[in-house]
Design a protein around this motif. Sequence first.
Motif, PDB file in Angstrom:
ATOM      1  N   TYR A   1      11.289 -17.285  22.531  1.00 22.94           N
ATOM      2  CA  TYR A   1       9.909 -16.886  22.795  1.00 22.94           C
ATOM      3  C   TYR A   1       9.058 -17.030  21.530  1.00 22.94           C
ATOM      4  O   TYR A   1       7.926 -17.520  21.588  1.00 22.94           O
ATOM      5  CB  TYR A   1       9.853 -15.447  23.318  1.00 22.94           C
ATOM      6  CG  TYR A   1       8.442 -14.929  23.464  1.00 22.94           C
ATOM      7  CD1 TYR A   1       7.599 -15.425  24.459  1.00 22.94           C
ATOM      8  CD2 TYR A   1       7.943 -13.964  22.600  1.00 22.94           C
ATOM      9  CE1 TYR A   1       6.291 -14.966  24.579  1.00 22.94           C
ATOM     10  CE2 TYR A   1       6.637 -13.506  22.717  1.00 22.94           C
ATOM     11  CZ  TYR A   1       5.812 -14.007  23.700  1.00 22.94           C
ATOM     12  OH  TYR A   1       4.521 -13.565  23.819  1.00 22.94           O
TER      13      TYR A   1
ATOM     14  N   LYS B   1       9.263 -15.972  28.634  1.00 20.28           N
ATOM     15  CA  LYS B   1       7.916 -15.776  29.163  1.00 20.28           C
ATOM     16  C   LYS B   1       6.941 -16.726  28.476  1.00 20.28           C
ATOM     17  O   LYS B   1       7.220 -17.253  27.391  1.00 20.28           O
ATOM     18  CB  LYS B   1       7.488 -14.321  29.029  1.00 20.28           C
ATOM     19  CG  LYS B   1       7.400 -13.799  27.626  1.00 20.28           C
ATOM     20  CD  LYS B   1       7.045 -12.314  27.626  1.00 20.28           C
ATOM     21  CE  LYS B   1       6.977 -11.796  26.196  1.00 20.28           C
ATOM     22  NZ  LYS B   1       6.568 -10.427  26.113  1.00 20.28           N
ATOM     23  N   ALA B   2       5.827 -16.906  29.096  1.00 19.11           N
ATOM     24  CA  ALA B   2       4.795 -17.786  28.551  1.00 19.11           C
ATOM     25  C   ALA B   2       4.242 -17.200  27.261  1.00 19.11           C
ATOM     26  O   ALA B   2       4.231 -15.982  27.062  1.00 19.11           O
ATOM     27  CB  ALA B   2       3.676 -17.974  29.566  1.00 19.11           C
TER      28      ALA B   2
END
Length: 180
Positions: A22, A77-78
Amino acid sequence: MSKRISDKMEKILNTQMTREAYQAQVYLSYASWAEVNGFPGIATFLYGHMQEEREHMFKILKYINDRGGESKIEAIKAAPKNPKNLGDCFEQILQHEIDNSKEIDKIVNLAHEEKDWSTFNFGQWFVEEQIEEETLINDIIDKYHLAAGEGKGGNSNLYDMDRDLASASQEGDLPREENL
């Protein structure tokens, strides 16, 4: 191969591996943002850090597997929305690094509690790395404030002076007697 880490340690390391992925996404996103907003030098710096975070992810993956555990590759996650400006970009990056340091500390604390000295030693590399990262980003924020003319009496001339002094000689010129 026998497993030489606890299930709890395997889980926390896998979580950290995903967190490093991430972090790479955050750097990638912010680098792209910097590039399209006319900051190619900052983009290059951030792309480099994106690669470094991927290396951290891989280092953890290999450690888990080498200790007889199993790495779990999970979705990440983005990246967060684009920063408002360069100052916001660096402040956000600093906060990500601070948060990451806290998570590394949890791994080291668990290793200590479990008397898992191999993982404790492995974690020390990441502790040092996080100290370096936080210091680096804090220094960049200071330079940004100087360049932007914000705080600490800053202006771009002081930024230039600071940059020049980084490579300046530590020796002064002595007056020379002239031949008369």
